[in-house]
Every structure is written in structure tokens, then in C-alpha cells.
Motif scaffolding. Structure first.
Motif, PDB file in Angstrom:
ATOM      1  N   LEU A  61       2.795   1.897 -11.872  1.00  0.00           N
ATOM      2  CA  LEU A  61       1.952   2.803 -12.650  1.00  0.00           C
ATOM      3  C   LEU A  61       0.956   2.079 -13.555  1.00  0.00           C
ATOM      4  O   LEU A  61      -0.242   2.378 -13.514  1.00  0.00           O
ATOM      5  N   PRO A  62       1.384   1.113 -14.385  1.00  0.00           N
ATOM      6  CA  PRO A  62       0.386   0.414 -15.214  1.00  0.00           C
ATOM      7  C   PRO A  62      -0.627  -0.359 -14.378  1.00  0.00           C
ATOM      8  O   PRO A  62      -1.801  -0.454 -14.746  1.00  0.00           O
ATOM      9  N   LEU A  63      -0.177  -0.888 -13.224  1.00  0.00           N
ATOM     10  CA  LEU A  63      -1.099  -1.593 -12.333  1.00  0.00           C
ATOM     11  C   LEU A  63      -2.181  -0.632 -11.835  1.00  0.00           C
ATOM     12  O   LEU A  63      -3.384  -0.926 -11.896  1.00  0.00           O
ATOM     13  N   LEU A  64      -1.768   0.542 -11.348  1.00  0.00           N
ATOM     14  CA  LEU A  64      -2.712   1.507 -10.795  1.00  0.00           C
ATOM     15  C   LEU A  64      -3.628   2.076 -11.867  1.00  0.00           C
ATOM     16  O   LEU A  64      -4.808   2.317 -11.619  1.00  0.00           O
ATOM     17  N   LEU A  65      -3.091   2.261 -13.068  1.00  0.00           N
ATOM     18  CA  LEU A  65      -3.910   2.743 -14.178  1.00  0.00           C
ATOM     19  C   LEU A  65      -4.998   1.720 -14.513  1.00  0.00           C
ATOM     20  O   LEU A  65      -6.167   2.069 -14.724  1.00  0.00           O
ATOM     21  N   GLY A  66      -4.602   0.447 -14.547  1.00  0.00           N
ATOM     22  CA  GLY A  66      -5.573  -0.612 -14.814  1.00  0.00           C
ATOM     23  C   GLY A  66      -6.644  -0.689 -13.738  1.00  0.00           C
ATOM     24  O   GLY A  66      -7.836  -0.879 -14.032  1.00  0.00           O
ATOM     25  N   GLU A  67      -6.248  -0.517 -12.491  1.00  0.00           N
ATOM     26  CA  GLU A  67      -7.205  -0.552 -11.380  1.00  0.00           C
ATOM     27  C   GLU A  67      -8.169   0.624 -11.454  1.00  0.00           C
ATOM     28  O   GLU A  67      -9.358   0.495 -11.140  1.00  0.00           O
ATOM     29  N   ALA A  68      -7.650   1.790 -11.869  1.00  0.00           N
ATOM     30  CA  ALA A  68      -8.520   2.965 -11.996  1.00  0.00           C
ATOM     31  C   ALA A  68      -9.564   2.743 -13.080  1.00  0.00           C
ATOM     32  O   ALA A  68     -10.738   3.106 -12.923  1.00  0.00           O
ATOM     33  N   HIS A  69      -9.157   2.131 -14.205  1.00  0.00           N
ATOM     34  CA  HIS A  69     -10.121   1.818 -15.265  1.00  0.00           C
ATOM     35  C   HIS A  69     -11.153   0.802 -14.769  1.00  0.00           C
ATOM     36  O   HIS A  69     -12.349   0.901 -15.108  1.00  0.00           O
ATOM     37  N   GLN A  72       0.824  -1.205   0.000  1.00  0.00           N
ATOM     38  CA  GLN A  72       0.000   0.000   0.000  1.00  0.00           C
ATOM     39  C   GLN A  72       0.864   1.263   0.000  1.00  0.00           C
ATOM     40  O   GLN A  72       0.562   2.230  -0.694  1.00  0.00           O
ATOM     41  N   VAL A  73       1.932   1.239   0.794  1.00  0.00           N
ATOM     42  CA  VAL A  73       2.856   2.369   0.836  1.00  0.00           C
ATOM     43  C   VAL A  73       3.430   2.615  -0.551  1.00  0.00           C
ATOM     44  O   VAL A  73       3.472   3.754  -1.042  1.00  0.00           O
ATOM     45  N   ASP A  74       3.868   1.555  -1.214  1.00  0.00           N
ATOM     46  CA  ASP A  74       4.442   1.677  -2.557  1.00  0.00           C
ATOM     47  C   ASP A  74       3.438   2.275  -3.546  1.00  0.00           C
ATOM     48  O   ASP A  74       3.803   3.087  -4.409  1.00  0.00           O
ATOM     49  N   GLN A  75       2.177   1.869  -3.421  1.00  0.00           N
ATOM     50  CA  GLN A  75       1.140   2.377  -4.320  1.00  0.00           C
ATOM     51  C   GLN A  75       0.923   3.878  -4.126  1.00  0.00           C
ATOM     52  O   GLN A  75       0.867   4.647  -5.091  1.00  0.00           O
ATOM     53  N   ILE A  76       0.814   4.296  -2.870  1.00  0.00           N
ATOM     54  CA  ILE A  76       0.579   5.708  -2.558  1.00  0.00           C
ATOM     55  C   ILE A  76       1.759   6.559  -3.024  1.00  0.00           C
ATOM     56  O   ILE A  76       1.584   7.604  -3.656  1.00  0.00           O
ATOM     57  N   LEU A  77       2.965   6.112  -2.721  1.00  0.00           N
ATOM     58  CA  LEU A  77       4.146   6.890  -3.098  1.00  0.00           C
ATOM     59  C   LEU A  77       4.346   6.933  -4.611  1.00  0.00           C
ATOM     60  O   LEU A  77       4.805   7.939  -5.155  1.00  0.00           O
ATOM     61  N   ALA A  78       3.982   5.854  -5.290  1.00  0.00           N
ATOM     62  CA  ALA A  78       4.095   5.848  -6.754  1.00  0.00           C
ATOM     63  C   ALA A  78       3.145   6.873  -7.368  1.00  0.00           C
ATOM     64  O   ALA A  78       3.517   7.623  -8.274  1.00  0.00           O
ATOM     65  N   LEU A  79       1.919   6.936  -6.862  1.00  0.00           N
ATOM     66  CA  LEU A  79       0.965   7.908  -7.387  1.00  0.00           C
ATOM     67  C   LEU A  79       1.408   9.338  -7.084  1.00  0.00           C
ATOM     68  O   LEU A  79       1.282  10.232  -7.924  1.00  0.00           O
ATOM     69  N   LEU A 119       8.245   7.307   9.033  1.00  0.00           N
ATOM     70  CA  LEU A 119       8.174   7.948   7.723  1.00  0.00           C
ATOM     71  C   LEU A 119       8.692   7.005   6.649  1.00  0.00           C
ATOM     72  O   LEU A 119       9.785   6.461   6.755  1.00  0.00           O
ATOM     73  N   TYR A 120       7.883   6.833   5.593  1.00  0.00           N
ATOM     74  CA  TYR A 120       8.282   6.032   4.434  1.00  0.00           C
ATOM     75  C   TYR A 120       8.586   6.994   3.290  1.00  0.00           C
ATOM     76  O   TYR A 120       7.713   7.758   2.876  1.00  0.00           O
ATOM     77  N   GLU A 121       9.799   6.945   2.773  1.00  0.00           N
ATOM     78  CA  GLU A 121      10.179   7.803   1.658  1.00  0.00           C
ATOM     79  C   GLU A 121      10.048   7.046   0.341  1.00  0.00           C
ATOM     80  O   GLU A 121      10.070   5.820   0.310  1.00  0.00           O
ATOM     81  N   ASN A 122       9.945   7.815  -0.742  1.00  0.00           N
ATOM     82  CA  ASN A 122       9.653   7.173  -2.020  1.00  0.00           C
ATOM     83  C   ASN A 122      10.863   6.469  -2.639  1.00  0.00           C
ATOM     84  O   ASN A 122      11.928   7.030  -2.790  1.00  0.00           O
ATOM     85  N   LYS A 123      10.645   5.202  -2.917  1.00  0.00           N
ATOM     86  CA  LYS A 123      11.555   4.413  -3.750  1.00  0.00           C
ATOM     87  C   LYS A 123      10.638   3.810  -4.803  1.00  0.00           C
ATOM     88  O   LYS A 123      10.063   2.752  -4.613  1.00  0.00           O
ATOM     89  N   VAL A 124      10.488   4.523  -5.900  1.00  0.00           N
ATOM     90  CA  VAL A 124       9.394   4.232  -6.816  1.00  0.00           C
ATOM     91  C   VAL A 124       9.625   2.956  -7.605  1.00  0.00           C
ATOM     92  O   VAL A 124      10.675   2.756  -8.214  1.00  0.00           O
ATOM     93  N   ASN A 125       8.606   2.101  -7.589  1.00  0.00           N
ATOM     94  CA  ASN A 125       8.577   0.885  -8.395  1.00  0.00           C
ATOM     95  C   ASN A 125       7.836   1.222  -9.684  1.00  0.00           C
ATOM     96  O   ASN A 125       6.632   1.478  -9.675  1.00  0.00           O
ATOM     97  N   SER A 126       8.543   1.260 -10.810  1.00  0.00           N
ATOM     98  CA  SER A 126       7.940   1.673 -12.080  1.00  0.00           C
ATOM     99  C   SER A 126       6.817   0.739 -12.532  1.00  0.00           C
ATOM    100  O   SER A 126       5.978   1.121 -13.356  1.00  0.00           O
ATOM    101  N   ASP A 127       6.781  -0.492 -11.994  1.00  0.00           N
ATOM    102  CA  ASP A 127       5.719  -1.425 -12.365  1.00  0.00           C
ATOM    103  C   ASP A 127       4.373  -1.015 -11.772  1.00  0.00           C
ATOM    104  O   ASP A 127       3.323  -1.511 -12.195  1.00  0.00           O
TER     105      ASP A 127
END
Length: 201
Positions: free
Chosen positions: A184-192, A141-148, A174-182
Motif C-alpha cells: 500500500l505505501p509503495l503504490l501510494l508513493g507511485e501514484a503521487h 504485478q499480481v500482488d500489486q493488483i490484488l492489494a489495490l 486464478l490468483y487469489e489475494n494474499k495481501v502484502n501490507s507493504d
């Protein structure tokens, strides 16, 4: 068709459901009554923390937030949140700046990405989303929020060194961003998927 706005929290909750739980989550959001400030459990402490930083008050001012609270459930929850935030604050000298916000549109769904804090300390700039709930937040969940936050807000900041972060307030972690590029397409698909379910229930 009119756009439908949902919070980042609602969206992340949806992403982390499975099967018919996703549909139930969309139905629950769709049938929810309109937002009322009195029904926002964390509103007083969230806005109180913001105001303390905006006005340059000290860490000790956090204790004053309880003086404005009368609700018994808040009085039993807020002390732990204040203690956790004091732990995060520590001995840092913090300066406020206005954090960037953005609305992410996918289909007819608009997801509000609105971190609460912009803080400068230790010669670094942080844009911070606050997590208040009394439940464990997973690394996923942390990774998802920070990626967005990274993909939607990076273009809104002038300083390339700004760090996007999420604060588990109760734990002062505190969780700092270490962005997982994978992500974004996952979150885009979930939004659709959210958009499709919303239109068909």
C-alpha cells in the motif's frame, strides 16, 4: 485543476517501469487519443464473458462469442482466451453478482479499479479482475493488483468472506489475494509520482 482518470492497467504498467521509462509511460498516456470502443481489443470477449454469466448461460456459450467477431487479429487471439476461460470454468456451477468498483484519487489522478466479474461457486464469492494480454504477468504485478483491490474495494462489499482474485485468462489460472501490507505505501508513493510527472510534462 481537472482530475485525470487512468485505468488500473495503465497504473500497474507505470509502477513496473524504471527511470525514464516511467516518464515515457506517463507521456504516452497523456498523448493518447480518447477512448474509442472500436479500439478496445478485448472489449467483445470481456463483455461476452460478462453477459454469459449475467444471463446464466452454460460454458458452451463461450464458443458463440467467435460468431460475432470479424477482425482477423481477434479471430487469431480469441480462441486461446476462450480455451483458457473454459479451463478456469471447468465443472463449476457459477452464479453472477455485480462486482464492486471504485475510483481511487491521489492528488489529481484518479485510478479506476473495476474488476469485471462477481462469481459465486463452491460456496465462495469471488470478485475477479481479468488479464487478457499475451504476456507473462509477474507475481509482483499480481500482488500489486490484488492489494489495490483489497484496500480499495473491501469496504464496498457486505460479505467479509469475499475473495479478490485475478484471472490470467489465457492460462485459466486464478490468483487469489494474499495481501502484502507493504504494497500500500509503495503504490501510494507511485501514484503521487505519476501525478507529479503528469503535471510537469
Amino acid at each position: 485543476m481537472e482530475k485525470t482518470e487512468i485505468s488500473l492497467t495503465d497504473f500497474i504498467n507505470f509502477v513496473n517501469k524504471s527511470g525514464t521509462q516511467k516518464l515515457n509511460q506517463v507521456r504516452q498516456i497523456k498523448n493518447r487519443t480518447e477512448y474509442e470502443p472500436w479500439g478496445d481489443f478485448y472489449k467483445p470477449i470481456r463483455e461476452g464473458i460478462q453477459q454469459i454469466h449475467k444471463t446464466g448461460k452454460s460454458k458452451e456459450a463461450l464458443g458463440d462469442l467467435l460468431k460475432q467477431v470479424t477482425d482477423s487479429k481477434k479471430l487469431s487471439n480469441y480462441p486461446e482466451l476462450i480455451s483458457g476461460y473454459k479451463k478456469f470454468w471447468g465443472r463449476k456451477q457459477m452464479n453472477w453478482f455485480v462486482p464492486p468498483h471504485r475510483k481511487w484519487s491521489v492528488g489529481d489522478i484518479v485510478i479506476r479499479i473495476n474488476p469485471e466479474l462477481g462469481l459465486e461457486y463452491g460456496s465462495k464469492l469471488y470478485v475477479i479482475k481479468l488479464f487478457f494480454k499475451d504476456e507473462k504477468i509477474s507475481k509482483y504485478q499480481v500482488d500489486q493488483i490484488l492489494a489495490l483491490m483489497e484496500y480499495q474495494l473491501r469496504s464496498r462489499v457486505n460479505e467479509p468472506e469475499i475473495k479478490f482474485a485475478l484471472l490470467d485468462v489465457r492460462k485459466g489460472k486464478l490468483y487469489e489475494n494474499k495481501v502484502n501490507s507493504d504494497m500500500l505505501p509503495l503504490l501510494l508513493g507511485e501514484a503521487h509520482a505519476f501525478d507529479t510527472m503528469w503535471k510537469n510534462i
